[in-house]
Design a protein around this motif. Structure first.
Motif, PDB file in Angstrom:
ATOM      1  N   THR A 235      41.123  27.061  60.973  1.00 43.19           N
ATOM      2  CA  THR A 235      41.765  27.042  62.423  1.00 43.19           C
ATOM      3  C   THR A 235      43.208  27.826  62.310  1.00 43.19           C
ATOM      4  N   GLU A 236      44.169  27.090  61.037  1.00 46.56           N
ATOM      5  CA  GLU A 236      45.556  27.557  61.001  1.00 46.56           C
ATOM      6  C   GLU A 236      45.774  28.876  59.838  1.00 46.56           C
ATOM      7  N   VAL A 237      44.530  28.899  59.174  1.00 46.80           N
ATOM      8  CA  VAL A 237      44.691  29.698  57.651  1.00 46.80           C
ATOM      9  C   VAL A 237      43.835  31.156  58.099  1.00 46.80           C
ATOM     10  N   LEU A 238      42.345  30.855  57.613  1.00 45.84           N
ATOM     11  CA  LEU A 238      41.561  31.784  57.426  1.00 45.84           C
ATOM     12  C   LEU A 238      41.368  32.547  58.667  1.00 45.84           C
ATOM     13  N   ALA A 239      41.537  31.895  60.025  1.00 49.18           N
ATOM     14  CA  ALA A 239      41.184  32.718  61.175  1.00 49.18           C
ATOM     15  C   ALA A 239      42.263  33.667  61.223  1.00 49.18           C
ATOM     16  N   VAL A 240      43.431  33.341  60.829  1.00 55.24           N
ATOM     17  CA  VAL A 240      44.468  34.401  61.119  1.00 55.24           C
ATOM     18  C   VAL A 240      44.897  35.255  60.085  1.00 55.24           C
ATOM     19  N   LEU A 241      43.924  35.248  59.083  1.00 54.74           N
ATOM     20  CA  LEU A 241      44.083  36.177  57.810  1.00 54.74           C
ATOM     21  C   LEU A 241      43.229  37.405  58.079  1.00 54.74           C
ATOM     22  N   PRO A 242      43.510  38.735  57.515  1.00 50.19           N
ATOM     23  CA  PRO A 242      42.607  39.703  57.404  1.00 50.19           C
ATOM     24  C   PRO A 242      41.359  39.140  56.551  1.00 50.19           C
ATOM     25  N   PRO A 243      40.276  39.832  56.817  1.00 51.16           N
ATOM     26  CA  PRO A 243      38.999  39.548  56.153  1.00 51.16           C
ATOM     27  C   PRO A 243      39.318  39.770  54.645  1.00 51.16           C
ATOM     28  N   SER A 244      40.179  40.405  54.092  1.00 52.94           N
ATOM     29  CA  SER A 244      40.166  40.344  52.286  1.00 52.94           C
ATOM     30  C   SER A 244      41.678  40.511  52.225  1.00 52.94           C
ATOM     31  N   GLY A 245      42.126  39.627  51.227  1.00 51.97           N
ATOM     32  CA  GLY A 245      43.490  39.773  51.131  1.00 51.97           C
ATOM     33  C   GLY A 245      43.841  40.464  49.929  1.00 51.97           C
ATOM     34  N   ALA A 246      45.129  41.023  49.696  1.00 51.00           N
ATOM     35  CA  ALA A 246      45.357  41.990  48.840  1.00 51.00           C
ATOM     36  C   ALA A 246      44.634  41.690  47.488  1.00 51.00           C
ATOM     37  N   ALA A 247      44.690  40.639  46.970  1.00 51.60           N
ATOM     38  CA  ALA A 247      44.022  40.350  45.632  1.00 51.60           C
ATOM     39  C   ALA A 247      42.508  40.419  45.729  1.00 51.60           C
ATOM     40  N   ALA A 248      41.779  40.548  46.811  1.00 54.14           N
ATOM     41  CA  ALA A 248      40.584  40.656  46.986  1.00 54.14           C
ATOM     42  C   ALA A 248      39.981  42.249  47.238  1.00 54.14           C
ATOM     43  N   GLN A 249      40.849  42.911  47.009  1.00 52.42           N
ATOM     44  CA  GLN A 249      40.307  44.315  47.327  1.00 52.42           C
ATOM     45  C   GLN A 249      39.670  44.937  45.966  1.00 52.42           C
ATOM     46  N   GLY A 250      39.174  46.107  45.950  1.00 47.48           N
ATOM     47  CA  GLY A 250      38.705  46.842  44.691  1.00 47.48           C
ATOM     48  C   GLY A 250      37.464  46.111  44.458  1.00 47.48           C
ATOM     49  N   GLU A 251      37.372  46.040  43.001  1.00 44.73           N
ATOM     50  CA  GLU A 251      36.151  45.342  42.216  1.00 44.73           C
ATOM     51  C   GLU A 251      35.761  44.060  42.712  1.00 44.73           C
ATOM     52  N   THR A 252      36.676  43.333  43.098  1.00 42.20           N
ATOM     53  CA  THR A 252      36.460  41.722  43.187  1.00 42.20           C
ATOM     54  C   THR A 252      36.057  41.661  44.631  1.00 42.20           C
ATOM     55  N   GLY A 253      35.904  42.457  45.480  1.00 40.48           N
ATOM     56  CA  GLY A 253      35.228  42.284  46.704  1.00 40.48           C
ATOM     57  C   GLY A 253      36.012  41.380  47.675  1.00 40.48           C
ATOM     58  N   ARG A 254      35.345  40.563  48.712  1.00 38.44           N
ATOM     59  CA  ARG A 254      35.730  39.961  49.498  1.00 38.44           C
ATOM     60  C   ARG A 254      36.257  38.508  49.073  1.00 38.44           C
ATOM     61  N   ARG A 255      37.269  37.911  49.790  1.00 40.13           N
ATOM     62  CA  ARG A 255      37.539  36.497  49.541  1.00 40.13           C
ATOM     63  C   ARG A 255      36.558  35.660  49.537  1.00 40.13           C
ATOM     64  N   SER A 256      36.409  34.845  48.784  1.00 38.98           N
ATOM     65  CA  SER A 256      35.234  33.719  48.884  1.00 38.98           C
ATOM     66  C   SER A 256      35.712  32.451  48.556  1.00 38.98           C
ATOM     67  N   ILE A 257      34.823  31.494  48.915  1.00 42.28           N
ATOM     68  CA  ILE A 257      35.167  29.971  48.707  1.00 42.28           C
ATOM     69  C   ILE A 257      34.064  29.404  47.840  1.00 42.28           C
ATOM     70  N   PHE A 258      34.325  28.415  46.954  1.00 41.73           N
ATOM     71  CA  PHE A 258      33.625  27.776  46.044  1.00 41.73           C
ATOM     72  C   PHE A 258      33.770  26.413  46.400  1.00 41.73           C
ATOM     73  N   VAL A 259      32.834  25.569  46.770  1.00 39.70           N
ATOM     74  CA  VAL A 259      32.888  24.169  47.033  1.00 39.70           C
ATOM     75  C   VAL A 259      31.712  23.414  46.081  1.00 39.70           C
ATOM     76  N   ASP A 260      32.330  22.334  45.789  1.00 35.32           N
ATOM     77  CA  ASP A 260      31.535  21.365  44.866  1.00 35.32           C
ATOM     78  C   ASP A 260      31.804  19.923  45.486  1.00 35.32           C
ATOM     79  N   LEU A 261      30.950  19.306  46.231  1.00 35.49           N
ATOM     80  CA  LEU A 261      30.953  17.978  46.833  1.00 35.49           C
ATOM     81  C   LEU A 261      31.168  16.856  45.824  1.00 35.49           C
ATOM     82  N   THR A 262      30.737  17.113  44.692  1.00 35.17           N
ATOM     83  CA  THR A 262      30.834  16.022  43.319  1.00 35.17           C
ATOM     84  C   THR A 262      30.143  14.686  43.793  1.00 35.17           C
ATOM     85  N   ASP A 263      29.167  14.460  43.490  1.00 31.09           N
ATOM     86  CA  ASP A 263      28.207  13.287  43.675  1.00 31.09           C
ATOM     87  C   ASP A 263      28.536  12.533  44.656  1.00 31.09           C
TER      88      ASP A 263
END
Length: 406
Positions: free
Chosen positions: A210-238
Motif C-alpha cells: 500500500t505504501e511502496v509498490l502501489a506508488v512506484l512505476p511498474p518497473s524501476g530504473a534497475a528493472a529495465q532492459g534485459e532484466t524485465g520487470r521488478r519481481s518478488i521472491f518469497v520463501d515461507l521457510t518451514d
C-alpha cells in the motif's frame, strides 16, 4: 530422472549464459532482501566420547538416530552434548542476500543484523556478509540458532525472540518511508524470506503493497532492459508450526502482492506438501506413486495456478522443479551429494541462484530448466565448499556438473 546428456547440455548452456553477463547487466539486477538475521552455531550432536578433547568424539550421524536417543529419555532424563563447530552469520535473509552478493548482484539488506546495545549498528558477526552487499541497514539485533548437522539433513533450534519486533512500523521508523521507496524503486529483485518465525512479516507485506509498490512505476530504473520487470521472491521457510489459517492468510497476501508485482514462491518438498494441503491441491495424494520429478513439476503447476502467483519453484534435495504463469514447467536433477561439508543454508543458496538467473532473464533467453540448473549448482557448490560460490566458481561447477549420488 533426466538423461545425463540432456542434463549436461542444459548445465553448459546455463554456464555460457552466466559467462556472458556484463557488469551493466549485473548493475540492473539490483536486489533488496529482508528481514531476519540469526547467529548460527553449526553443531554436531555427540554420540560417543573417546577423549575429553575438542576432537575426541563420534557424532550422531542421522536424524533417526538422534530421535531414538531423545525418545529413549522419555520418563527418565538425558544429557545430550552439542559440539559447536563454528559460529557464522545466518538467517534466511542474510544467506540469500550473501549468495546473491557473492554472485555479483548489488544487494541492499534490511533486517535483524544489529548489535544488542545499538540495534542500528552492524553486529560484528555480519561484517563479512556486509562486504558482499552494496548496503546493509540493521534494524534489530539478531536471533540465534543451533544448527544440528546430520548426514541426512539438519535440525534448526531457533531462539527467535529478537526478530519478533521486526515489522512495518519498525522499518519506517529506522529506515524511513522515503528511503524505503527509493530502495525498492531501484531494485529488480525483492527477496522476502522466513515468514514462519517472524510475526511482523504480514505487516511488512501489507505496508509494501500500500505504501511502496502501489506508488512506484511498474518497473524501476534497475528493472529495465534485459532484466524485465521488478519481481518478488518469497520463501515461507518451514511453516510446519504455523496453523492452516495463518498459512492461508499469508498465501492470500502473496496473491494480493502478485497483482502489483510478479511473485515467485519457493518451497522445499515438505513445504510444498503443506501448502498443497492448505490450498486444496491434490497432487501429493494423486501422484504418490509417481517419480519425484513428475510429482514436483505437477505440484508446482497446480499450486501456482491455485494461488494465482507468477511462478512456483520446489526444490527437494535431489533437484528442483518450477512452473510459470505462461504455462512452462520443468524439472532438473541436481548434483546431490551424500556427504556435504555444510547443509545449513543449502536451500537459501538454491533460492539465490534461481532468483539470480530469473532476474537476469535467463528463463526467457534459454529456459526455466537453465534457471533450475543454476539454482541447483549454487546450492551444490555451497554444500561441497562450505562457502557461497562466486560466479566464476559457479560457471566451472556447471561445466563439470557432478552426477547425482543416489
Amino acid at each position: 530422472m533426466m538423461l545425463s546428456n540432456e542434463r549436461r547440455v542444459i548445465a553448459r548452456a546455463a554456464a555460457d549464459a552466466l559467462e556472458s553477463i556484463t557488469l551493466a547487466q549485473l548493475e540492473r539486477a539490483r536486489a533488496v532482501v529482508g528481514f531476519d538475521g540469526f547467529v548460527d552455531s553449526i553443531v554436531h550432536v555427540v554420540d560417543t566420547r573417546h577423549a575429553m578433547t575438542r576432537e575426541g568424539y563420534s557424532p550422531i550421524r542421522t536424524i533417526g538416530a538422534f530421535a531414538a536417543r531423545a525418545a529413549a529419555a522419555a520418563g527418565k532424563s538425558a544429557n545430550i552434548e552439542l559440539m559447536t563447530l563454528e559460529d557464522r552469520f545466518g538467517g534466511n535473509g542474510p544467506l540469500l542476500a550473501g549468495a546473491l552478493g557473492q554472485l555479483g548482484v548489488p544487494v541492499t539488506y534490511i533486517g535483524a543484523v544489529g548489535q544488542p546495545e545499538s540495534p542500528t549498528s552492524l553486529h560484528p558477526i555480519f561484517q563479512e556478509f556486509a562486504g558482499r552487499c552494496r548496503a546493509v541497514l540493521p534494524v534489530s539485533p539478531p536471533a540465534f540458532t543451533d544448527a544440528m548437522e546430520f548426514d541426512d539433513g539438519k535440525i534448526m533450534l531457533n531462539r527467535a525472540a529478537n526478530v519478533q519486533g521486526v515489522n512495518w512500523d519498525l522499518l519506517k521508523r529506522t529506515v524511513g518511508l522515503d528511503a524505503l521507496r527509493a530502495i525498492f524503486a531501484e531494485s529488480s529483485l525483492i527477496g522476502m524470506v522466513n515468514w514462519t518465525v517472524m510475526g511482523g512479516v504480514n505487516s511488512i507485506w501489507r505496508g509494501l503493497r500500500t505504501e511502496v509498490l502501489a506508488v512506484l512505476p511498474p518497473s524501476g530504473a534497475a528493472a529495465q532492459g534485459e532484466t524485465g520487470r521488478r519481481s518478488i521472491f518469497v520463501d515461507l521457510t518451514d511453516p510446519a508450526k504455523r496453523t492452516d489459517a495463518d498459512i492461508a492468510e499469508a498465501l492470500g497476501l502473496l496473491s494480493d502482492l502478485n497483482s502489483l508485482v510478479p511473485v515467485t514462491l519457493g518451497l522445499n518438498l515438505a513445504e510444498a506438501e503443506r501448502i498443497a494441503r492448505v490450498a486444496s491441491v491434490g497432487s501429493f495424494e494423486r501422484l504418490k506413486d509417481a517419480s519425484l520429478g513428475e510429482l514436483v513439476e505437477t505440484s508446482a503447476l497446480e499450486i501456482r495456478c491455485k494461488l494465482g502467483l507468477s511462478s512456483v519453484v520446489i526444490h527437494p534435495r535431489e533437484g528442483a522443479g518450477a512452473a510459470t504463469a505462461d504455462g512452462r514447467s520443468a524439472w532438473f536433477d541436481g548434483p546431490f551429494t551424500r556427504s556435504p561439508k555444510l547443509s545449513t543454508g543449502a536451500g537459501d543458496h538454491f533460492n539465490g541462484g534461481y532468483a539470480f538467473a530469473t532476474t537476469l532473464g535467463i528463463d526467457g533467453a534459454i529456459g526455466i530448466d537453465a534457471c533450475l540448473a543454476i539454482g541447483c549448482a549454487v546450492s551444490g557448490a555451497y554444500v561441497r565448499d562450505a562457502e557461497s560460490p562466486t560466479r566464476q566458481r559457479l560457471v566451472e561447477f556447471l561445466r563439470e556438473l557432478p552426477e547425482p549420488e543416489r
